[in-house]
Design a protein around this motif. Structure first.
Motif, PDB file in Angstrom:
ATOM      1  N   VAL A   1      68.564  40.372  34.829  1.00 27.81           N
ATOM      2  CA  VAL A   1      69.776  40.115  33.782  1.00 27.81           C
ATOM      3  C   VAL A   1      70.517  41.344  33.571  1.00 27.81           C
ATOM      4  CG1 VAL A   1      68.673  38.318  32.529  1.00 27.81           C
ATOM      5  CG2 VAL A   1      68.445  40.220  31.744  1.00 27.81           C
ATOM      6  N   ARG A   2      72.163  40.575  33.941  1.00 29.74           N
ATOM      7  CA  ARG A   2      72.647  41.932  33.546  1.00 29.74           C
ATOM      8  C   ARG A   2      72.434  43.131  31.914  1.00 29.74           C
ATOM      9  NH1 ARG A   2      74.831  37.748  36.351  1.00 29.74           N
ATOM     10  NH2 ARG A   2      76.046  38.246  37.907  1.00 29.74           N
TER      11      ARG A   2
ATOM     12  N   ALA B   1      73.214  37.583  23.611  1.00 32.76           N
ATOM     13  CA  ALA B   1      74.535  36.597  24.717  1.00 32.76           C
ATOM     14  C   ALA B   1      74.872  36.694  26.585  1.00 32.76           C
ATOM     15  CB  ALA B   1      75.615  35.511  24.425  1.00 32.76           C
ATOM     16  N   SER B   2      75.106  38.271  26.012  1.00 29.87           N
ATOM     17  CA  SER B   2      74.979  39.090  27.243  1.00 29.87           C
ATOM     18  C   SER B   2      74.399  39.666  28.700  1.00 29.87           C
ATOM     19  CB  SER B   2      75.943  40.554  27.463  1.00 29.87           C
ATOM     20  OG  SER B   2      74.429  41.678  26.625  1.00 29.87           O
ATOM     21  N   LEU B   3      73.373  38.747  28.165  1.00 31.27           N
ATOM     22  CA  LEU B   3      72.277  39.302  29.353  1.00 31.27           C
ATOM     23  C   LEU B   3      71.989  38.044  29.811  1.00 31.27           C
ATOM     24  CD1 LEU B   3      69.171  40.338  26.646  1.00 31.27           C
ATOM     25  CD2 LEU B   3      71.233  41.644  27.908  1.00 31.27           C
ATOM     26  N   THR B   4      72.931  38.014  31.146  1.00 26.88           N
ATOM     27  CA  THR B   4      73.361  36.122  31.524  1.00 26.88           C
ATOM     28  C   THR B   4      72.603  37.085  32.779  1.00 26.88           C
ATOM     29  OG1 THR B   4      75.484  37.422  32.880  1.00 26.88           O
ATOM     30  CG2 THR B   4      75.649  36.183  31.026  1.00 26.88           C
ATOM     31  N   PRO B   5      72.143  35.862  33.929  1.00 29.42           N
ATOM     32  CA  PRO B   5      71.210  36.159  34.832  1.00 29.42           C
ATOM     33  C   PRO B   5      72.233  36.532  35.909  1.00 29.42           C
ATOM     34  CG  PRO B   5      71.344  33.712  33.786  1.00 29.42           C
ATOM     35  CD  PRO B   5      72.207  34.657  32.951  1.00 29.42           C
ATOM     36  N   ILE B   6      71.069  37.503  37.117  1.00 22.09           N
ATOM     37  CA  ILE B   6      71.984  37.947  38.330  1.00 22.09           C
ATOM     38  C   ILE B   6      71.138  37.664  39.352  1.00 22.09           C
ATOM     39  CG2 ILE B   6      71.954  39.533  39.577  1.00 22.09           C
ATOM     40  CD1 ILE B   6      71.533  41.608  37.323  1.00 22.09           C
ATOM     41  N   ASP B   7      72.523  36.085  39.473  1.00 18.89           N
ATOM     42  CA  ASP B   7      71.740  34.819  40.385  1.00 18.89           C
ATOM     43  C   ASP B   7      71.055  35.542  41.587  1.00 18.89           C
ATOM     44  OD1 ASP B   7      72.872  33.600  39.063  1.00 18.89           O
ATOM     45  OD2 ASP B   7      74.857  32.703  40.024  1.00 18.89           O
ATOM     46  N   GLU B   8      71.091  36.497  41.988  1.00 16.41           N
ATOM     47  CA  GLU B   8      70.263  36.810  43.805  1.00 16.41           C
ATOM     48  C   GLU B   8      69.031  37.577  43.243  1.00 16.41           C
ATOM     49  OE1 GLU B   8      75.107  36.999  44.106  1.00 16.41           O
ATOM     50  OE2 GLU B   8      74.033  37.929  42.953  1.00 16.41           O
ATOM     51  N   SER B   9      68.910  37.766  41.936  1.00 19.52           N
ATOM     52  CA  SER B   9      67.786  38.329  42.353  1.00 19.52           C
ATOM     53  C   SER B   9      66.649  37.442  41.534  1.00 19.52           C
ATOM     54  CB  SER B   9      67.558  38.711  40.533  1.00 19.52           C
ATOM     55  OG  SER B   9      68.281  40.394  40.899  1.00 19.52           O
ATOM     56  N   ILE B  10      67.464  36.250  40.671  1.00 18.66           N
ATOM     57  CA  ILE B  10      66.543  35.181  40.681  1.00 18.66           C
ATOM     58  C   ILE B  10      66.179  34.113  41.612  1.00 18.66           C
ATOM     59  CG2 ILE B  10      66.862  32.622  39.165  1.00 18.66           C
ATOM     60  CD1 ILE B  10      67.249  35.689  37.816  1.00 18.66           C
TER      61      ILE B  10
ATOM     62  N   ASP C   1      61.158  44.289  36.470  1.00 19.38           N
ATOM     63  CA  ASP C   1      61.953  44.319  35.472  1.00 19.38           C
ATOM     64  C   ASP C   1      62.812  43.575  35.234  1.00 19.38           C
ATOM     65  OD1 ASP C   1      63.348  46.511  32.888  1.00 19.38           O
ATOM     66  OD2 ASP C   1      64.325  47.596  34.468  1.00 19.38           O
ATOM     67  N   ILE C   2      63.571  42.757  33.928  1.00 18.32           N
ATOM     68  CA  ILE C   2      64.483  42.644  33.336  1.00 18.32           C
ATOM     69  C   ILE C   2      65.719  42.636  33.215  1.00 18.32           C
ATOM     70  CG2 ILE C   2      65.299  40.457  32.099  1.00 18.32           C
ATOM     71  CD1 ILE C   2      62.125  40.062  31.106  1.00 18.32           C
ATOM     72  N   GLY C   3      66.646  43.609  32.693  1.00 13.60           N
ATOM     73  CA  GLY C   3      67.270  44.175  32.400  1.00 13.60           C
ATOM     74  C   GLY C   3      67.657  44.724  33.288  1.00 13.60           C
ATOM     75  N   ASN C   4      68.917  44.712  33.562  1.00 14.40           N
ATOM     76  CA  ASN C   4      69.437  45.049  34.845  1.00 14.40           C
ATOM     77  C   ASN C   4      68.717  45.093  36.473  1.00 14.40           C
ATOM     78  OD1 ASN C   4      71.960  46.764  34.868  1.00 14.40           O
ATOM     79  ND2 ASN C   4      71.687  48.334  34.563  1.00 14.40           N
ATOM     80  N   VAL C   5      67.686  43.431  35.948  1.00 13.61           N
ATOM     81  CA  VAL C   5      66.721  43.610  36.937  1.00 13.61           C
ATOM     82  C   VAL C   5      67.374  41.971  37.996  1.00 13.61           C
ATOM     83  CG1 VAL C   5      64.923  43.542  38.966  1.00 13.61           C
ATOM     84  CG2 VAL C   5      65.289  45.017  37.810  1.00 13.61           C
TER      85      VAL C   5
END
Length: 199
Positions: free
Chosen positions: A12-13, A79-88, A6-10
């Motif tokens: 990206v924020r 623009a609020s959908l910023t990457p979650i570095d640990e997940s990437i 999934d993308i949102g909350n996984v």
């Protein structure tokens, strides 16, 4: 093994209250977020059945929020959908280890287009199914079957990661092993029962 993210909350924020506060930093942000993002109209954005101009008009008609504020809030989403570095990092480690990497996300056209242009992980996927593009949304079993069929995947050879328990439960009912995402570290630990990779 194939890992379906999934993308949102996984990856990206996704934080509706913070999105609202970025526009109107005042009491009532939680209520405004509920009115604009918990309403069925937002799901229709994800389904690709409504556009942002249409949802702005409908929100103004059904709430007491000024049109310029509604518009600013909805336009602030991409623009609020910023990457979650640990997940990437986890995603890239899995790909480097030879696992197939796929995306299955409830997302409107505008947000997907923004991420396609700006997200550092977007090109890592071997296949992506975005709800607005196929007019289906999770947890409808049809969108999971679409992903499997379009990419020639077998359910028993996939692991699905999502922050929504309902979405995880549907995947499991379809024979897809699943992880209810809470954090990258928790997902990483849970993945180890299914796949191997070098951290």
């Amino acid at each position: 093994m194939n890992i379906i993210f999934d993308i949102g909350n996984v990856l990206v924020r996704w934080d509706p209250v913070n999105i609202v506060r970025s526009v109107i930093n005042a009491p009532g942000a939680v209520r405004v977020a509920e009115l604009l993002f918990a309403h069925p109209d937002w799901h229709e954005i994800d389904r690709g059945a409504l556009t942002i101009p249409e949802i702005i008009k409908r929100a103004v008609e059904r709430t007491d929020i000024d049109e310029d504020i509604v518009a600013a809030i909805y336009h602030a989403v991409p623009a609020s959908l910023t990457p979650i570095d640990e997940s990437i990092t986890l995603l890239k480690q899995l790909k480097q280890a030879g696992h197939g990497i796929y995306a299955l996300s409830n997302m409107g056209h505008d947000n997907a287009a923004y991420l396609a242009k700006h997200a550092p992980f977007w090109d890592e996927f071997e296949g992506r199914v975005i709800s607005a593009e196929v007019k289906l949304i999770k947890p409808d079993p049809a969108i999971y079957r679409y992903l499997l069929n379009e990419n020639g995947l077998t359910n028993s050879e996939c692991v699905f990661i999502d922050d929504s328990l309902a979405n995880v439960q549907t995947a499991e009912q379809l024979g897809i092993r699943s992880i209810h995402f809470c954090s990258a570290s928790q997902a990483s630990m849970a993945l180890k029962q299914f796949v191997t990779w070098q951290e």
